[in-house]
Design a protein around this motif. Structure first.
Motif, mmCIF file in Angstrom:
data_model
loop_
_atom_site.group_PDB
_atom_site.id
_atom_site.type_symbol
_atom_site.label_atom_id
_atom_site.label_comp_id
_atom_site.label_asym_id
_atom_site.label_seq_id
_atom_site.Cartn_x
_atom_site.Cartn_y
_atom_site.Cartn_z
ATOM 1 N N VAL A 177 -3.625 -0.539 2.870
ATOM 2 C CA VAL A 177 -4.139 -1.772 2.200
ATOM 3 C C VAL A 177 -4.767 -2.308 2.120
ATOM 4 O O VAL A 177 -5.491 -3.211 2.104
ATOM 5 C CB VAL A 177 -2.734 -2.221 1.667
ATOM 6 C CG1 VAL A 177 -2.968 -3.840 0.510
ATOM 7 C CG2 VAL A 177 -1.563 -1.486 0.780
ATOM 8 N N ILE A 236 3.025 2.093 -1.813
ATOM 9 C CA ILE A 236 3.444 0.066 -2.368
ATOM 10 C C ILE A 236 4.074 -0.053 -3.399
ATOM 11 O O ILE A 236 5.443 -0.904 -3.067
ATOM 12 C CB ILE A 236 2.349 -0.622 -2.952
ATOM 13 C CG1 ILE A 236 0.862 -0.416 -2.305
ATOM 14 C CG2 ILE A 236 2.164 -2.051 -3.502
ATOM 15 C CD1 ILE A 236 -0.768 -0.663 -2.870
ATOM 16 N N LEU A 429 0.475 -8.534 -2.530
ATOM 17 C CA LEU A 429 1.492 -6.932 -2.454
ATOM 18 C C LEU A 429 1.897 -6.228 -1.780
ATOM 19 O O LEU A 429 3.347 -5.913 -2.389
ATOM 20 C CB LEU A 429 0.105 -5.435 -2.287
ATOM 21 C CG LEU A 429 -1.139 -5.992 -3.558
ATOM 22 C CD1 LEU A 429 -1.802 -4.309 -2.981
ATOM 23 C CD2 LEU A 429 -0.838 -5.804 -4.680
#
Length: 434
Positions: A177, A236, A429
């Protein structure tokens, strides 16, 4: 500096100068370092043991899977579909085909996980198109060369998996990420330079695409780009690990290339598997040898010695990070990305941790450094491939590459000194560092 430093790096430099393959040079120099402290039999045994135990990792399974998925996608006619989408996105900008090259490299590099594959696949298609539009070959090749490593920062990235392994388990999800913003900045910076040069030279702007052309380009590219969504969305969301995501990527790529697009057949698979196995063997041999070298470094207190030297130069963190960046940039001019990552991460990581630098942030900085390295002479692999597919020489691409190098260096130092560029998305996130 202690004697272990001189033996390790001195023998490594001599072996490299003699043309010994880098994995064998690494393993031999590690063995010679152990000989300072113990007998021949023990030294050889420890090196072999470290190589075997270091490769016994579930995380490492992601590398052969990602390599296989990338090779399937490379053969599956994906490059042209992404280039058509890039034309739609960048068609109205000055020097439209140059922008198209950058965007296509960002997308294809992220899917294939290889800067060299991206330079060959995208550059091979773009070079004739740019020739017909009157683009200078040196400029076209320079854009392709400078932009092909962007996909190494934009996940999924085997490079960041290797970094996670070396550092003892830095979060792969956080590393993935964290690469988005620096990778996109890298692409946008190159597009800015290419646009300025293209406007000065009067390169053409493409015609406005029709609605039908836009819809066709999006339709053709949406499934290949879906690979990234599957991998990153699954990681994620916590549906699967990076290794499981890599296995899912292989299945997705096979369905896409074999069943949906039918660009490859079952008869093509053995050659793809063999190519992937050879690449995997080379990468894993280097990783195993480098793990043994890392053990030799730790045994000889080499990271401590180098840390003392760097911290002795200055107590200013900014100056120390500058010295590390300059070292990595120089290393990147003569050493490929994977061995450089394997050798220098154990050296510089302890220094950056003493400075309070987050390991995810340092992983992105190091990868960014080495991305620049593979575009630079004398050994940059992307440089040679880009010149070959672009039908030009290194001498003709260096001048247009200089402003691109400058913007990449500027962005490197911005990413280095502004940690939030890398860490903002992992915190939002994934709750990283919370």
């Amino acid at each position: 500096m202690n004697s272990a430093v001189w033996v390790l790096f001195g023998s490594f430099a001599v072996l490299m100068a003699l043309g010994v393959p880098i994995a064998f040079a690494i393993g031999t120099s590690a063995t010679l370092t152990f000989l300072l402290f113990m007998g021949v039999e023990q030294s050889v045994f420890i090196v072999a043991q470290q190589m075997a135990s270091g490769l016994d990792s579930f995380t490492l399974l992601a590398i052969p899977f990602f390599i296989l998925a990338g090779n399937i996608m490379n053969r599956g006619g994906i490059a042209m579909r992404l280039i058509n989408l890039a034309k739609v996105l960048a068609g109205r900008l000055p020097g439209a085909l140059a922008h198209c090259n950058v965007i296509a490299n960002m997308m294809f590099g992220a899917i294939s996980g290889s800067a060299v594959a991206s330079a060959a696949a995208v550059g091979g298609v773009m070079a004739p198109l740019q020739d017909r539009e009157g683009y200078d070959r040196g400029f076209s090749a320079a854009v392709n060369i400078a932009s092909c490593p962007t996909g190494l920062l934009i996940p999924p990235s085997a490079t960041l998996i290797v970094y996670s392994l070396i550092t003892g388990g830095t979060s792969i999800a956080a590393l993935f990420v964290a690469g988005y913003v620096p990778g996109i900045l890298m692409g946008l910076g190159l597009m800015t330079v290419a646009g300025i040069i293209a406007k000065r030279r009067g390169y053409p702007v493409a015609d406005r695409p029709s609605t039908g052309e836009v819809l066709r380009a999006v339709r053709d590219a949406i499934l290949p780009l879906g690979l990234i969504v599957v991998i990153m969305g699954g990681i994620i969301a916590g549906i699967f690990t990076a290794t499981e995501a890599a296995a899912a990527a292989v299945i997705y790529a096979l369905l896409l290339a074999l069943v949906w697009y039918r660009e490859i057949t079952v008869r093509d698979l053995p050659a793809i598997f063999v190519e992937s196995a050879v690449t995997t063997a080379v990468v894993l041999l280097m990783i195993g040898a480098s793990i043994a070298m890392s053990r030799a470094m730790a045994f000889g207190l080499i990271p401590n010695a180098i840390s003392d030297v760097l911290l002795g130069i200055s107590d200013n963190p900014l100056a120390i990070l500058l010295a590390i960046n300059i070292t990595l940039l120089l290393v990147g001019t003569f050493m490929d990305m994977t061995p450089a990552l394997l050798i220098f991460t154990p050296i510089f990581l302890p220094v950056t941790q003493d400075l309070g630098m987050d390991p995810v942030h340092f992983g992105i900085v190091m990868t960014f450094n080495l991305c620049i390295g593979i575009c630079t002479p004398p050994v940059g692999s992307a440089l040679f491939v880009g010149c070959s597919v672009g039908g030009t020489s290194i001498a003709k691409v260096i001048r247009p590459l200089i402003p691109m190098y400058l913007v990449l260096l500027t962005l490197l130092f911005v990413v280095t000194y502004v940690p939030e560029i890398s860490l903002f998305l992992p915190r939002v996130l994934l709750g990283y560092g919370a």
